[in-house]
Design an enzyme around this catalytic site. Structure first.
Site, PDB file in Angstrom:
ATOM      1  N   ASP A 175     -29.649   4.468   9.472  1.00 60.76           N
ATOM      2  CA  ASP A 175     -28.814   5.435   9.408  1.00 60.76           C
ATOM      3  C   ASP A 175     -29.401   6.344  10.253  1.00 60.76           C
ATOM      4  OD1 ASP A 175     -26.363   7.812   8.650  1.00 60.76           O
ATOM      5  OD2 ASP A 175     -26.668   6.809   7.337  1.00 60.76           O
ATOM      6  N   ARG A 235     -15.624  -0.335   6.130  1.00 58.40           N
ATOM      7  CA  ARG A 235     -14.251   0.206   7.225  1.00 58.40           C
ATOM      8  C   ARG A 235     -14.020  -1.181   8.244  1.00 58.40           C
ATOM      9  NH1 ARG A 235     -12.171   3.304   4.314  1.00 58.40           N
ATOM     10  NH2 ARG A 235     -10.883   5.550   5.000  1.00 58.40           N
ATOM     11  N   GLU A 264      -5.329  -3.711   7.645  1.00 57.04           N
ATOM     12  CA  GLU A 264      -4.680  -4.566   6.882  1.00 57.04           C
ATOM     13  C   GLU A 264      -3.757  -4.171   6.157  1.00 57.04           C
ATOM     14  OE1 GLU A 264      -7.827  -1.181   3.801  1.00 57.04           O
ATOM     15  OE2 GLU A 264      -8.372  -2.876   3.988  1.00 57.04           O
ATOM     16  N   HIS A 296      -9.854  -4.571  -0.346  1.00 62.53           N
ATOM     17  CA  HIS A 296     -10.291  -3.053  -0.688  1.00 62.53           C
ATOM     18  C   HIS A 296      -9.656  -2.079  -1.740  1.00 62.53           C
ATOM     19  CE1 HIS A 296     -10.097  -0.219   2.733  1.00 62.53           C
ATOM     20  NE2 HIS A 296     -10.800   0.283   1.330  1.00 62.53           N
TER      21      HIS A 296
END
Length: 330
Positions: A175, A235, A264, A296
């Site tokens: 990260d 995502r 989507e 999702h």
């Protein structure tokens, strides 16, 4: 106080009305989205709670300003469907619900990962055909012997890392910002490339940005450890779907658990039974034998839905009463 709520499902309506009764707030709820065709429904209301999926039309922001609307409370953590700078220019605060249930997504991620590792889908398909044999294609691996890379070590990434570590996995992470709560749970590495080279399973939990759009493309997949598994519960835009399918077909990856697809919007969350799906990449993805695709739905638990509904409505009230909110993103 009067609030307009868009994109409301039946289950959300019950929770929202319970909240409204407790807080003495008047709600008007609509199943449809906030669009140029429906924006006039906001007239006379004090605020908006929304669950936007498609990008919000830029022409809506000045119209909301004319109506005196000062906020939109999004019922999700992601806010990439909004033009945050344009909203700010029109005096509109966009808020999110940043921590509605990290555990819901984390548990789902590990559930799908285990299904892939232990070949559960293939075993079930064999059983439906009365094939009960033990053959190499259904032989799995021990999760605890694997190295897992968590890309994005915020709330959800860290919750996921904790579960994998509980199975005995070595967990590494990447990260831009190191999470101080990650000490003792994962080892940080210096780059995404370093993480994917070492990992048997790569799990994505990062927000979408211009810089990481299609970061996971064929060039990146070629750097993965051969036979690794990709999990994307974050995502869709993080992954170049055509390249993912090619990597699976070439045997660069053993499998993928995909809960988000870049395009989507026309399909999720809708019942498309009996309808033609024109997106050929989407069809290939959902039917690929090495992919477990889910719509999702990783977040979708009782706790998460309640927290999303109430979190957004609380943010509406906070902005209207104080001029800001702790969950403001712009």
């Amino acid at each position: 106080m009067k609030l307009k709520v868009f994109n409301v499902r039946e289950e959300e309506a019950t929770l929202a009305q319970d909240w409204a009764n407790r807080n003495h707030v008047e709600l008007s709820m609509s199943e449809g989205p906030l669009t140029l065709e429906t924006v006039n429904e906001v007239e006379g209301f004090d605020g908006i709670a929304n669950a936007q999926i498609e990008p919000l039309d830029d022409a809506i922001y000045p119209l909301l300003k004319e109506m005196g609307i000062k906020q939109i409370a999004q019922r999700s953590a992601g806010v990439d469907m909004y033009n945050l700078e344009l909203a700010k220019q029109h005096g509109i605060i966009i808020s999110n619900v940043p921590s509605y249930s990290p555990e819901s997504i984390a548990e789902f991620t590990v559930t799908i990962a285990l299904n892939l590792i232990r070949k559960v889908e293939l075993i079930r398909a064999n059983v439906r055909e009365q094939n009960f044999s033990w053959t190499l294609p259904i032989r799995g691996r021990v999760l605890g012997n694997m190295t897992v890379a968590i890309i994005g070590t915020g709330r959800i990434g860290l919750a996921t890392a904790k579960i994998f570590k509980g199975f005995g996995c070595r967990v590494i992470g990447y990260d831009i910002y190191h999470n101080p709560m990650a000490d003792g749970i994962l080892e940080y590495v210096n780059s995404v490339e370093e993480a994917v080279e070492e990992a048997d399973l790569v799990s994505l939990h990062m927000p979408p940005t211009a810089e990481n759009t299609h970061l996971f493309n064929l060039d990146m997949f070629k750097q993965f450890k051969k036979g690794a598994i990709l999990m994307n519960m974050a995502r869709g835009a993080l992954v170049e779907t055509k390249d993912l399918l090619e990597a699976l077909d070439q045997g660069l990856l053993e499998g993928a658990g995909i809960d988000t697809y870049e395009f989507e919007g026309p399909y999720i969350p809708k019942n498309c039974q009996g309808q033609d799906i024109s997106d050929k990449d989407f069809l290939r993805l959902i039917n690929h034998p090495k992919v477990i695709y889910t719509p999702h739905a990783a977040y979708y638990t009782d706790e998460a839905v309640k927290n999303l509904v109430e979190g957004a409505l609380n943010a509406c009230v906070e902005v209207i009463e104080t001029g800001t909110t702790t969950t403001k993103v712009n």
